[in-house]
Enzyme design. Sequence first.
Site, PDB file in Angstrom:
ATOM      1  N   ASP A 139      57.795  10.452  56.692  1.00  0.00           N
ATOM      2  CA  ASP A 139      56.799  10.506  57.051  1.00  0.00           C
ATOM      3  C   ASP A 139      56.231  10.568  55.471  1.00  0.00           C
ATOM      4  O   ASP A 139      57.438  11.080  54.887  1.00  0.00           O
ATOM      5  CB  ASP A 139      56.252  11.125  58.312  1.00  0.00           C
TER       6      ASP A 139
ATOM      7  N   CYS B  90      65.271  22.516  87.065  1.00  0.00           N
ATOM      8  CA  CYS B  90      65.392  21.405  86.306  1.00  0.00           C
ATOM      9  C   CYS B  90      67.221  21.520  85.993  1.00  0.00           C
ATOM     10  O   CYS B  90      68.035  22.750  86.624  1.00  0.00           O
ATOM     11  CB  CYS B  90      65.389  21.903  85.119  1.00  0.00           C
TER      12      CYS B  90
ATOM     13  N   CYS C 296      69.867  23.138  81.734  1.00  0.00           N
ATOM     14  CA  CYS C 296      69.504  24.641  83.239  1.00  0.00           C
ATOM     15  C   CYS C 296      70.459  24.898  83.862  1.00  0.00           C
ATOM     16  O   CYS C 296      70.645  25.174  85.172  1.00  0.00           O
ATOM     17  CB  CYS C 296      67.965  23.273  83.512  1.00  0.00           C
TER      18      CYS C 296
END
Lengths: 562, 562
Positions: free
Chosen positions: A3, A188, A193
């Site tokens: 950017d 999750c 997780c």
Amino acid sequence: MTDSGTFQSYMYGDINIDPYEIVAFQRDIGCDVGTILDIFGTPDQTKKQAKKGIDITIERAKKSINIKDSMKLACPVQGSIYPDLRTKCAQELGELNADFFPIGGVVPLMENQRYSDLIQCIIAAKKGLPPGKPVHLFGAGHPLIFPMAVALGCDFFDSSAYVKYAQDDRLIFYWGTEKIDELTELPCSCPICSHYSISEIKNQEKSSRINLIAKHNLYVSFEEIRKIRNAISNGNLWEMVERRSHSNPHLLSAMKLLQSKDIKNYLEKYEPISKKKALFYTGTQTLHRPIVHRSQQRVQSCFSQINKTIIEFEETKKPYSQTYSKQIQRIRKKNPLFSIIVKSPLGPVPIELDETYPFAQSVIPIDPLVEQNEYLKQIYHSFYKDATVVNWRNISSLSTISSSDNEYEDFDIRRIRYVADYQFGKGAGDILLKGKIRFVKSKKTGKIRNIYSDDKHVLSMRASDGFFTLKIEGGRLLHDSFLSPLIRVIVFDDAVSFIREGKSVFAKFIKDADPGLRPFDECLIVDETDSFLGVGRCLLNRAEMLSFSSGVGVKTRESNNI
Amino acid sequence: MTDSGTFQSYMYGDINIDPYEIVAFQRDIGCDVGTILDIFGTPDQTKKQAKKGIDITIERAKKSINIKDSMKLACPVQGSIYPDLRTKCAQELGELNADFFPIGGVVPLMENQRYSDLIQCIIAAKKGLPPGKPVHLFGAGHPLIFPMAVALGCDFFDSSAYVKYAQDDRLIFYWGTEKIDELTELPCSCPICSHYSISEIKNQEKSSRINLIAKHNLYVSFEEIRKIRNAISNGNLWEMVERRSHSNPHLLSAMKLLQSKDIKNYLEKYEPISKKKALFYTGTQTLHRPIVHRSQQRVQSCFSQINKTIIEFEETKKPYSQTYSKQIQRIRKKNPLFSIIVKSPLGPVPIELDETYPFAQSVIPIDPLVEQNEYLKQIYHSFYKDATVVNWRNISSLSTISSSDNEYEDFDIRRIRYVADYQFGKGAGDILLKGKIRFVKSKKTGKIRNIYSDDKHVLSMRASDGFFTLKIEGGRLLHDSFLSPLIRVIVFDDAVSFIREGKSVFAKFIKDADPGLRPFDECLIVDETDSFLGVGRCLLNRAEMLSFSSGVGVKTRESNNI
């Protein structure tokens, strides 16, 4: 990809940088995609300020292109929350030789859950951009809005949200974010997780906790992207968008925008003619889905004026014509002039289309008739206008018509005529059925397969979606009677010899096409003088065919070798 | 846990087995939970057949209990699709000394996506069963229905679906199942899907492919269970149920059942008085959520008859009273007798409840007023009956009332009165505000905190949900004026000394309670002669208090030591 510092100067205050020096710098360090230094349009700008911003952005884009060399250049579409400015900016940037079109200035909209404004900004930008170029939604990092953004035409996302949320101990999920302290366990199954318990993560020291949560956030974000790609491939992305919208009241509210006729007309242009999977009803929004909008429009334009008397059937189980076959035969024999319409939750459907996508290939509870009372009433009202509507249970009250001009027409012939009109446009049925008609049915399913006119194979009906595959002889009939550019894809002269050999039509060889063609529509391939070259299947609509510089626009099925 | 062979004999034909031998066998091999040989009630049974089946099942349950020894015994509730038979079977089994209550005969309903029948079977069974005993939904193995089943009161699931689907190359997801061949990539982040690419899984030999897909299916199933437990803990399980229902048209259609008043009244009994998280609007079903139903009922019963003239405010941004504070003051001063009602998407809300759960703690787009036109019209109609309704913009047209009997009452006092009525029942406000009232506001938020009557601390208002915490002096006032059993939990004599020491009330010491009490309601603790022992917070409703043989029923806050 790099950017330019636009967002950083919006976030952290003015940074003194030369707009062309930064482009040259990106080029010199070897970026694949560099970005111009555009002017960030904030949502609170006046229209005048926003206009000034896009003028500077366009000016900088023009000059930056001259120094980009072989680097791909991203030119962000700005324009604050003014749709006309977004479209104007998109059009002017689109005419430049840029490669990549981010939609900028949307982070404040997402941060404040202004999804209605976000949708408007995306659509306005997309309307102005060339459909063949990739679009990037700048700073979108939450999976909550990925499906919607992709459905509206965004191809790329970037964001540091995954780590920013992690720094704040927040886990990203497709339905929103959750503070780790407000979870009792990890909802999750990602490798993080599945490997750690919630207390193990909570008890990590800060930097490694951030690391773990950031990884979880990335797993969830990429999982959503994979779900979206699967949905695109299966043709059920709109289902996914609708379902996801129920996760967030602001997003749900913003969905109302997609009920406007203007937006539906725009989205319908890019909607394939049929899908691999059945249409699933997800709630009230489904009746405004682009493919449903198209069905209603086509039924309205092809069939609303056919007969003055309409026999209405309530919907029960599909297929309708099997359920009611005896009653239908009786009505047809007694009153060959009457239209038979099923009162479906998708709107009025002539019984002849009961095997056509999406009417047959749909899973819809009967309730929408109640839930969508007002909307469906309007649809039925405009269809029924000037007609006498009789429920099929009351047909005994009607007198029999016995005109010798209107003999009982075979139901299969009517089906062929109706599907042809629905698929190719009003009148196509008459054109294709002019000769002596004969058809072959599948022994297994009893459904129509191949249709012959004067012993020439003109059409095949696909079992999967009830639409026709156009054969070369059918194409010839349509070519003879439908004037250019109807259902045509017009190719440049230098492509003609390839098409005669049966090769597919690359987009860059397409000069023009019928704006009514949709992805996966059957089409006629013609040269610049409207000579008939063959029949094929569009992979793109007209705007896409004219914009794409690579890739196939039409898959040629048969070429005309006479 | 072991099953008895009932399902196997339904699936694979008659198996010759003695119903008591199989219970003894389960006991002898050391099962923790064994199951009686019940009669599988199929959905196509006549009522007579189903009745015969439950009679045999109940008979076998009675006899099996005598031989179970220390093994826990599961007695399945049968009754085909006849709700009255399900309830009857549940009641009769519930009276036995059984430990575990599966709901049986539901696999054919799930296989055929007859979710409406499934919901009816679960609710009918739950109505008959003791709420303190665990309920198992037999054979439910698809996460699609887990949230709904849990919301209706199911605690356990079992199924071989994870491996059966795997054998058929189908991957389970919370929204349904997908054939692996119809996926282009794996839309999942579980350890299997993160470790293998889709083509690696497709290319495994059959047995190891089944193994991998089965593991994925288990990961997804257990993830859903964790999500449900999180939702229970955060108080947003109904949100989850509503959102999930949009995944499947049949499930969505079945949700309509939950709009019946009878079912809403049943579910409302088990609904906590407030939640940790704000109420989120997910779609039209939200207005039928148990907590919304309760709010509407309470507003109707407490406030619909107060004043004959109602000034109606449109909803804008919350909090209402801040938005409109000047207008409200003006109306109150000129017309102290008029009620001021906000036309909220949850139904009519007196302005005094604008900080009370769920009215203030909610995220709702303004649209439900349109979307739910008919339903909300009814709600408003019954509230407004016999009243004159004036929009606040038109109040200048009303004449000023200046009766000396009806002096301008402080808005804060009105708020206290209204919240007390809403929370404790009509009249509670007058009782608690009888003395000389003084209150303290939070310096930070400006909200009411502590309320004193004749200098005794009677109530504290919670900032989180706008409800009152009942202090011992407030409890005394309510105890003096509200007759038993209103807002009371009545304990057996042998618990009295513990409660005087400030200990909490175990469910087994509860003799009876007000059927109007809800989980997390404030209550009075009294002995069998209605002596006032203290104030506390219910963790259960009456039915649960009387059914639970272990655990705390009321958390004592203050005991009455006079």
